[in-house]
Design a protein around this motif. Sequence first.
Motif, PDB file in Angstrom:
ATOM      1  N   CYS A   1      -4.522   3.150   1.647  1.00 25.55           N
ATOM      2  CA  CYS A   1      -3.767   2.622   0.512  1.00 25.55           C
ATOM      3  C   CYS A   1      -2.921   3.680  -0.194  1.00 25.55           C
TER       4      CYS A   1
ATOM      5  N   TRP B   1       0.933   2.785  -0.678  1.00 24.47           N
ATOM      6  CA  TRP B   1       1.404   2.434  -2.017  1.00 24.47           C
ATOM      7  C   TRP B   1       2.409   3.462  -2.535  1.00 24.47           C
TER       8      TRP B   1
ATOM      9  N   TYR C   1       5.783  -3.462  -7.742  1.00 25.50           N
ATOM     10  CA  TYR C   1       4.382  -3.667  -7.394  1.00 25.50           C
ATOM     11  C   TYR C   1       4.204  -4.957  -6.583  1.00 25.50           C
TER      12      TYR C   1
ATOM     13  N   THR D   1       5.252  -4.203  -3.073  1.00 29.06           N
ATOM     14  CA  THR D   1       4.233  -3.314  -2.501  1.00 29.06           C
ATOM     15  C   THR D   1       3.025  -4.124  -2.047  1.00 29.06           C
TER      16      THR D   1
ATOM     17  N   HIS E   1       1.497  -4.447   1.680  1.00 28.27           N
ATOM     18  CA  HIS E   1       0.064  -4.161   1.860  1.00 28.27           C
ATOM     19  C   HIS E   1      -0.625  -5.290   2.617  1.00 28.27           C
TER      20      HIS E   1
ATOM     21  N   THR F   1      -1.823   2.027 -10.968  1.00 30.06           N
ATOM     22  CA  THR F   1      -1.485   0.860 -10.149  1.00 30.06           C
ATOM     23  C   THR F   1      -2.363  -0.323 -10.514  1.00 30.06           C
TER      24      THR F   1
END
Length: 219
Positions: free
Chosen positions: A59, A63, A73, A76, A80, A177
């Motif tokens: 991660c 990230w 975000y 992202t 992910h 985050t």
Amino acid sequence: MTVPMPPVILSQAVLFIVFVCLGVILPGALLTVLFAGKDDGLREGGLPALVFLAGFIFCFPLWAGCRLGGLSYGWTAVVHFSIVALLAFFSFKDRSARDRLLSLPRLFFSAENAVSLALVSGFVAWFTYDSLIFYHGDELLRLSFAGAAQRGLPAQNLLAHSGILRYYYATEFFAGTASSVLGIPLETVYFRLMLGLNWLLLLVGMKGLASQYKPGSCQ
């Protein structure tokens, strides 16, 4: 004048646990069953520690790369989960990996881990302060690192007028985050929820190391 700490609400703790499970444990478990074979010499008790290690290795670069590339975000998270879905596809396609993946939950959701989680919760309740003013200056500085990483990467150095932040701040980036994604105040994440995660990682790591010991191996 003291600055009160926001209280931890049960829903915030649950959201943070879900964040860790989907952001760290799930990709770590998929990577472990795909690339850590049975013949690697790792005993079963060490698998949770390996899952956490693989998850963080997965991660952090992903990230950070997305955020450095200017992605929000939300995007992202799309990247992910797209990669996680691909890993899940290959994990379930391989019968051996699928069987190992399905056996992992019992290693995490056990009575022993429940006791560890209870101890961690007690540590968090006992060792956290009710006001920011009681925290050491270095911890407040690192909270500012988390805020800088939360706003964008590379994080700006708050100790100078210009230049990027060159300190190591992986934990602070993770906390920032989590705060941004979950909408939880950064102080709550960094000083309360991250403390619980750190204690849990310590206990899992110690258990993983102890499980690898073989009688007579030190002779």
